[in-house]
Design a protein around this motif. Structure first.
Motif, PDB file in Angstrom:
ATOM      1  N   LEU A 365       0.830  -1.205   0.000  1.00  0.00           N
ATOM      2  CA  LEU A 365       0.000   0.000   0.000  1.00  0.00           C
ATOM      3  C   LEU A 365       0.865   1.256   0.000  1.00  0.00           C
ATOM      4  CD1 LEU A 365      -2.792  -1.029   2.529  1.00  0.00           C
ATOM      5  CD2 LEU A 365      -3.084  -0.576   0.084  1.00  0.00           C
ATOM      6  N   ALA A 366       2.014   1.202   0.678  1.00  0.00           N
ATOM      7  CA  ALA A 366       2.902   2.364   0.740  1.00  0.00           C
ATOM      8  C   ALA A 366       3.553   2.655  -0.604  1.00  0.00           C
ATOM      9  CB  ALA A 366       3.970   2.151   1.805  1.00  0.00           C
ATOM     10  N   VAL A 367       3.845   1.630  -1.384  1.00  0.00           N
ATOM     11  CA  VAL A 367       4.569   1.840  -2.651  1.00  0.00           C
ATOM     12  C   VAL A 367       3.655   1.811  -3.871  1.00  0.00           C
ATOM     13  CG1 VAL A 367       6.667   0.838  -1.677  1.00  0.00           C
ATOM     14  CG2 VAL A 367       5.128  -0.613  -2.998  1.00  0.00           C
ATOM     15  N   ALA A 368       2.352   1.550  -3.687  1.00  0.00           N
ATOM     16  CA  ALA A 368       1.449   1.377  -4.827  1.00  0.00           C
ATOM     17  C   ALA A 368       1.487   2.537  -5.822  1.00  0.00           C
ATOM     18  CB  ALA A 368       0.024   1.137  -4.329  1.00  0.00           C
ATOM     19  N   PRO A 369       1.380   3.820  -5.394  1.00  0.00           N
ATOM     20  CA  PRO A 369       1.426   4.902  -6.385  1.00  0.00           C
ATOM     21  C   PRO A 369       2.743   4.966  -7.147  1.00  0.00           C
ATOM     22  CG  PRO A 369       0.541   5.696  -4.303  1.00  0.00           C
ATOM     23  CD  PRO A 369       1.107   4.331  -4.045  1.00  0.00           C
ATOM     24  N   LEU A 370       3.857   4.656  -6.464  1.00  0.00           N
ATOM     25  CA  LEU A 370       5.163   4.691  -7.124  1.00  0.00           C
ATOM     26  C   LEU A 370       5.264   3.593  -8.181  1.00  0.00           C
ATOM     27  CD1 LEU A 370       7.987   5.934  -7.268  1.00  0.00           C
ATOM     28  CD2 LEU A 370       8.696   4.358  -5.462  1.00  0.00           C
ATOM     29  N   ILE A 371       4.809   2.391  -7.844  1.00  0.00           N
ATOM     30  CA  ILE A 371       4.830   1.290  -8.813  1.00  0.00           C
ATOM     31  C   ILE A 371       3.903   1.595  -9.979  1.00  0.00           C
ATOM     32  CG2 ILE A 371       4.182  -1.126  -9.152  1.00  0.00           C
ATOM     33  CD1 ILE A 371       5.166  -1.700  -6.342  1.00  0.00           C
ATOM     34  N   LEU A 372       2.713   2.089  -9.675  1.00  0.00           N
ATOM     35  CA  LEU A 372       1.745   2.403 -10.719  1.00  0.00           C
ATOM     36  C   LEU A 372       2.249   3.510 -11.631  1.00  0.00           C
ATOM     37  CD1 LEU A 372      -1.059   1.555 -11.682  1.00  0.00           C
ATOM     38  CD2 LEU A 372      -2.048   3.256 -10.147  1.00  0.00           C
ATOM     39  N   GLY A 373       2.859   4.546 -11.045  1.00  0.00           N
ATOM     40  CA  GLY A 373       3.371   5.655 -11.849  1.00  0.00           C
ATOM     41  C   GLY A 373       4.594   5.284 -12.656  1.00  0.00           C
ATOM     42  N   THR A 374       5.436   4.375 -12.136  1.00  0.00           N
ATOM     43  CA  THR A 374       6.676   4.003 -12.825  1.00  0.00           C
ATOM     44  C   THR A 374       6.441   2.966 -13.907  1.00  0.00           C
ATOM     45  OG1 THR A 374       7.937   4.447 -10.812  1.00  0.00           O
ATOM     46  CG2 THR A 374       9.022   3.133 -12.520  1.00  0.00           C
ATOM     47  N   PHE A 375       5.672   1.918 -13.571  1.00  0.00           N
ATOM     48  CA  PHE A 375       5.494   0.800 -14.493  1.00  0.00           C
ATOM     49  C   PHE A 375       4.154   0.825 -15.223  1.00  0.00           C
ATOM     50  CE2 PHE A 375       8.310  -0.754 -11.062  1.00  0.00           C
ATOM     51  CZ  PHE A 375       9.454  -0.959 -11.817  1.00  0.00           C
ATOM     52  N   GLY A 376       3.237   1.686 -14.777  1.00  0.00           N
ATOM     53  CA  GLY A 376       1.948   1.800 -15.457  1.00  0.00           C
ATOM     54  C   GLY A 376       0.939   0.752 -15.059  1.00  0.00           C
ATOM     55  N   THR A 377       1.312  -0.181 -14.163  1.00  0.00           N
ATOM     56  CA  THR A 377       0.378  -1.230 -13.752  1.00  0.00           C
ATOM     57  C   THR A 377       0.663  -1.668 -12.325  1.00  0.00           C
ATOM     58  OG1 THR A 377      -0.515  -3.414 -14.326  1.00  0.00           O
ATOM     59  CG2 THR A 377       1.840  -3.069 -14.676  1.00  0.00           C
ATOM     60  N   PHE A 378      -0.394  -2.086 -11.631  1.00  0.00           N
ATOM     61  CA  PHE A 378      -0.275  -2.595 -10.265  1.00  0.00           C
ATOM     62  C   PHE A 378      -1.333  -3.674 -10.086  1.00  0.00           C
ATOM     63  CE2 PHE A 378      -1.433  -2.610  -5.745  1.00  0.00           C
ATOM     64  CZ  PHE A 378      -0.187  -2.762  -5.163  1.00  0.00           C
ATOM     65  N   SER A 379      -0.910  -4.844  -9.611  1.00  0.00           N
ATOM     66  CA  SER A 379      -1.822  -5.986  -9.500  1.00  0.00           C
ATOM     67  C   SER A 379      -2.518  -5.997  -8.145  1.00  0.00           C
ATOM     68  CB  SER A 379      -1.052  -7.297  -9.707  1.00  0.00           C
ATOM     69  OG  SER A 379      -1.904  -8.405  -9.482  1.00  0.00           O
ATOM     70  N   LEU A 380      -3.845  -6.058  -8.172  1.00  0.00           N
ATOM     71  CA  LEU A 380      -4.618  -6.128  -6.933  1.00  0.00           C
ATOM     72  C   LEU A 380      -4.489  -7.491  -6.259  1.00  0.00           C
ATOM     73  CD1 LEU A 380      -7.886  -4.278  -8.027  1.00  0.00           C
ATOM     74  CD2 LEU A 380      -6.060  -3.402  -6.582  1.00  0.00           C
ATOM     75  N   THR A 381      -4.084  -8.506  -7.021  1.00  0.00           N
ATOM     76  CA  THR A 381      -3.923  -9.846  -6.446  1.00  0.00           C
ATOM     77  C   THR A 381      -2.505 -10.089  -5.948  1.00  0.00           C
ATOM     78  OG1 THR A 381      -3.469 -10.710  -8.670  1.00  0.00           O
ATOM     79  CG2 THR A 381      -5.748 -10.845  -7.883  1.00  0.00           C
ATOM     80  N   PRO A 448      -1.593  11.095 -12.072  1.00  0.00           N
ATOM     81  CA  PRO A 448      -1.827  12.502 -11.695  1.00  0.00           C
ATOM     82  C   PRO A 448      -1.227  12.796 -10.324  1.00  0.00           C
ATOM     83  CG  PRO A 448      -3.862  11.414 -12.409  1.00  0.00           C
ATOM     84  CD  PRO A 448      -2.839  10.346 -12.217  1.00  0.00           C
ATOM     85  N   ILE A 449      -0.496  13.885 -10.222  1.00  0.00           N
ATOM     86  CA  ILE A 449       0.154  14.228  -8.966  1.00  0.00           C
ATOM     87  C   ILE A 449      -0.876  14.507  -7.879  1.00  0.00           C
ATOM     88  CG2 ILE A 449       0.296  16.698  -9.479  1.00  0.00           C
ATOM     89  CD1 ILE A 449       2.958  14.523  -7.699  1.00  0.00           C
TER      90      ILE A 449
END
Length: 471
Positions: A365-381, A448-449
């Protein structure tokens, strides 16, 4: 004000100045002047020492970054853009399927580090003195900050290379890298290809032998971080090991066993600077868990981060590994107890599955925005995949250490130790494969910032409400 509060807010102000200098340079002068004026007013007229002290901290961060940048650029002398012959020492090397990359420290008459991409027909090694014939390209603006945070000032693609001498690097580092290569070779002989590759990734952060299929499966399942040499990886592993050893030993002995495992990991992985940084962040997380008091832990977090940024200010904004480490560390120390209080669950559960679940959830949860912003995807599973895999990580790492050590005595002994390891690695690969097929990804073209600020504001509010018992 308590000393830990002074340390925390001083570090926060200094890092804020580094951040401002890194991401918005046209505003540096205005921010510095405004901060200086504010500091003077509050110091001399309103006697608000805290506000003035924080303003001075921001100024210090801004000017420290600018001074570091100027000193770094003035230390370089490289013949860009012209065909020339250069000589240098190989200080890092990365093998790829069809090529190799080496970081080379130039020797007289030139100064500075460059990255050379070369074919693999003649492998370069740490400590080689090489001569390369070709043109050194200046850094392209889009990638400049990535290279500069590693102290690299130019690139050279597929030059003519000749190795003139070998074994000229640091003797200790050479020995550690040789140990690492020997262990990887032992894994490859004792285990099938994908299992050996996964074990090399978990215990050494070595991913050169990963197949394209395994790489893609780990990406889709959200488990790639388990084989990345970042504090995120090491923190999760440390806390998983602590959870297991804590069932059988006292807290002090469990902590010592975990610390010994970290030291062994660092040695086996070659003791690179990035590995040492990640290990330090991981140990701080373990200390924070052991203290179980946010007020004791946050000062330690800030001292660690500030010390690393003092050594290299570019890490704060341009090093993804540092960012993942720092955010995951904050998540584990601050968000994990809040989640446990919210769900009214402070018991580890069978085989510590609840402990692993809360640790993994807090970090992700702490890194989710960084992963999503860097790689464009984040897995909920990814949470479920990580919880299931983490159950076997401690024993798999322990077996990896045993296999690696046995390989120096006998390949037969290494093969015997590889039999139980094969079972746990097979289970991990099965989980990764299942969650690669059944994944629920969130995909964005750009982050989005405003969303990032809102997300972390909501997390802060959640922590403030539910982590009171730890404050």
């Amino acid at each position: 004000m308590a000393i830990y509060r002074v340390v925390f807010w001083s570090g926060t102000a200094f890092l804020s100045g580094i951040l401002l200098a890194s991401i918005n340079r046209p505003l540096i002068a205005g921010i510095a002047i405004f901060s200086a004026s504010t500091a003077i007013i509050y110091f001399l007229f309103r006697r608000n020492f805290l506000f003035g002290f924080l303003a001075l901290g921001i100024i210090a961060g801004v000017f420290y970054y600018r001074a570091f940048e100027r000193i770094q650029m003035n230390s370089v002398l490289i013949p860009f853009g012209t065909e020339s012959e250069i000589r240098g020492l190989v200080i890092e090397r990365e093998l790829r399927p069809s090529s190799q990359r080496a970081v080379v420290e130039l020797t007289d008459p030139w100064r500075g580090k460059i990255q050379i991409t070369a074919r693999r027909y003649s492998e370069l090694n740490y400590g080689d003195i090489i001569t390369a014939q070709g043109a050194i390209d200046p850094l392209v603006p889009e990638r400049a900050d990535y290279f500069l945070k590693n102290g690299i000032f130019g690139t050279m693609d597929f030059p003519d290379i000749a190795v003139s001498e070998s074994g000229k690097g640091n003797a200790v580092k050479s020995a550690l890298l040789n140990i690492k290569d020997k262990i990887v070779a032992t894994f490859n002989k004792a285990l099938p290809a994908d299992k050996a590759a996964l074990l090399s990734g978990i215990t050494l952060g070595y991913r050169s032998d990963f197949s394209k299929e395994l790489t893609e499966q780990m990406r889709l399942s959200g488990t790639t971080h388990l084989t990345a040499l970042s504090g995120y990886n090491i923190m999760v592993i440390i806390l998983a090991v602590t959870a297991v050893t804590g069932r059988y030993f006292s807290k002090n002995l469990s902590f010592l066993i975990t610390a010994a495992a970290v030291v062994l990991f660092v040695i086996m992985a070659g003791a690179e600077a990035s590995i040492v940084r990640a290990a330090i962040m991981g140990v701080i997380a373990a200390v924070g868990e052991r203290l179980q008091r946010l007020r004791s832990a946050d000062a330690a977090v800030m001292v660690t981060a500030t010390a690393m940024v003092l050594f290299n200010p570019r890490l704060l904004v341009f090093d993804l590994g540092f960012q993942l480490s720092f955010l995951a560390l904050l998540g584990i120390i601050y968000l994990k107890p809040a989640l446990q209080n919210f769900f009214k669950s402070n018991q580890p559960g069978i085989w510590s599955w609840r402990e692993n679940a809360f640790t993994t959830a807090a970090a992700q949860l702490a890194v989710a925005p960084l992963i999503l912003g860097t790689f464009g995807t984040f897995s909920l599973t990814a949470l479920f995949a990580n919880v299931l895999v983490l159950e076997v990580i401690p024993i798999t790492m322990a077996l990896g250490f045993i296999i690696g050590g046995a390989g120096f005595l006998s390949q037969f002994l290494a093969g015997v130790a590889g039999l139980p390891a094969s079972i746990f690695l097979g289970y991990a690969l099965w989980v990764i494969g299942v969650f690669a097929r059944f994944t629920l990804p969130i995909t964005v073209a750009a982050m989005p910032i405003a969303f990032v600020f809102l997300y972390y504001a909501l997390l802060a509010g959640f922590i403030r409400k539910y982590a009171k018992a730890a404050l």
